[in-house]
Scaffold this motif. Sequence first.
Motif: not given
Length: 511
Positions: A186-193
Motif C-alpha cells: 500500500v501507499s503508506s504505513g497509515t494506509a496499511a493500518l
Amino acid sequence: MDIKRLVCNQKESLYRVLDIINQNGKGIVFAVGEDERFMGTITDGDIRRAILTKCSLETHASEILDRKSALFAQILALCTQEDVKRKLERKSIFASIDTPVEKLLTMVDRRVRVIPLLDEQERVVDFFEYKAAFHAPVASPVFRGNELTYLVDCIESNWISSQGRYVSDFESQFANYSGTAHGIAVSSGTAALHLALAALGLGPGDEVIIPDLTFAATANAVIYTGATPVLVDIDPDNWCVDPMQIEAHITPRTRAVIPVHLYGRPADMRAVMAIARRHDLYVIEDCAEALGATLGGRRVGGFGHVGCFSFFANKIMTTGEGGMCVCRDEALARRMRTLRDHGMSPDRKYWHQDIGFNYRMTNLQAAVGLAQLEQINDLLRARERIQKAYDLKLGNLAAVSVPPRQAGCRNVTWLASYLLDSQIDRDDFIRQASHHGIDVRPFFYPLSDMPPYRGMAPAATPHAHNISLQGVSLPTSPCLKKDVYHRILEILYWMLTRRTETVQTPLALGA
Ligand SMILES: *Cc1c(COP(=O)(O)O)cnc(C)c1O
C-alpha cells in the motif's frame, strides 16, 4: 543570519568590535576597509590577547590585523614544513562566494569554524559555518543494492504505476519474510493500518485498544473508520502495550487491539493473543518500527490477524512512502486487495461492491522495496552496530538507561533509543546536542495529552508519561561512518558526565 551582523569597519574601536561579536554570538567579526574590501578576521580571542598585551578598548581593529599579519609573517618565514605552513595560513582564511561546499568543508576545522565568502571586489557577501559541516541526522535511507537497476527497469519497460511485476514480487517476498502467506502493498504505513481495520469491518460504535505511547497514525487509522481508540498504558519494561491494561479496558464494544512494537521492541504477543482469543478480538500489529524483530523465533507481523508495516524514509527499510499489510487468511487478503483498489470487483471492471480507497503502491516504490528487502540483513546489522557502540559507551552511565531485553525476543534497532535520568532536562539535552550538530529526537508524546485524543484514555497512563518525558533517540542512520558516530559518542558522553557532576556536587556539599 544577516551578513551585516558579522562585518565591521577596521577603523572601529575594539570596544565596538566586542559589542558586535557579543551581539552576533559567533565569536568572530570580519573587518573591512573603507572600500568594503575584506581585511581580515578578528576573533574574541584576538581581542583578549591584544588587551593582555596592553592594547586598550579604544584601539582600532586594524591594529589587531596588523599584529596578526606581522606575527604570521614571522612564523611563516621561520617555518619550513609545508603542511604546518598551510595550517598557519588558515588563520586569515576566506573563500570566494562560488566555492563549492565540498571545498569549504576541507577548509574548516575545530578552530576555524566560520569562513567569510567574498565577491569579485573582495567584499564579504556571505559566510560558511562549520556547524553545518557536522550534522548527524537521526535517520537517513541508504541505497546500496539493486534500487537503481530495478527503477531503470520500471522506466524502460514503462511499468510505473501499480501494475507491474515488482509489486507482486515485493508482496510475495515480504510475506515470506514475515512468515505469512499474503502481502498487500500500500501507499503508506497509515494506509496499511486503515486498510486492515476497514477490511475487518471496524466502524462506528466499535472500540479499538491501542497504547497511549505510539506515533499518532495508529490512533488516526482507527478514527478514520469511525471507531474509537481506547488509549491504555504501556509496560515500562518493553515500552509496548501492557496486556493487563488491555484486559482491564475491554468493554462489550471492544472489537480489536493494535499492539505497537515500539522502537524495535516486540510487544508481548503471547499475552496479547491469549487475551484476544478469550475475548474474540481482532489483533492488528503495528510493525512500522520493528521490521525483523522476533518473539520465540517468529517475526512480528505474523502473530495477529494482520501485520502492518511502514516504508517511510526513516524506517528500517524504505520505498520513500509506502506500507504493507501481511496476513495468513486468504479471504481477508482478497478483501484488502479490493478495498485498496477503490473497492472495485477484481472480476468485473468498474463494479464497486464497497466504498474503497486508492491505497495502491506503485511499481516504482515496489522496485525500491524489493531491492531494500534483498539487503534487509545488512540494513538491520548496520543499525545494530551503531546501537552497540552507543550501548558500550553510554549504557553504563548512571544518567542513561535501557530496559532489559525480554526473554525470547530479538529486538531490532530502528532508532537507538534510551531513557535519560529524571534529573536531566531532556529537552535541554536535545537543544545542546543540536548545538553540536547532533540530531537527537524526543520520544512520542502520550496521545492522550494532545488535543485530538484528549479523553480517549479511560485511565491514567503514568508509564507512557514517564517514558515519553525521558526518552531520546540518537542518530542511527545506517550510513553513519564509524568516525562520525564515535565523535557523536564523545560529545554525548561529555554532555552526560558533565551533567551528572553538576547534579551531584551540591548534594555532596550538603552531606
Ligand atoms: C511510521 C509509523 C506509522 C505510519 O507510517 P507512514 O508510512 O508514515 O504512514 C504508523 N505507526 C507507527 C508506530 C509508526 O512509527
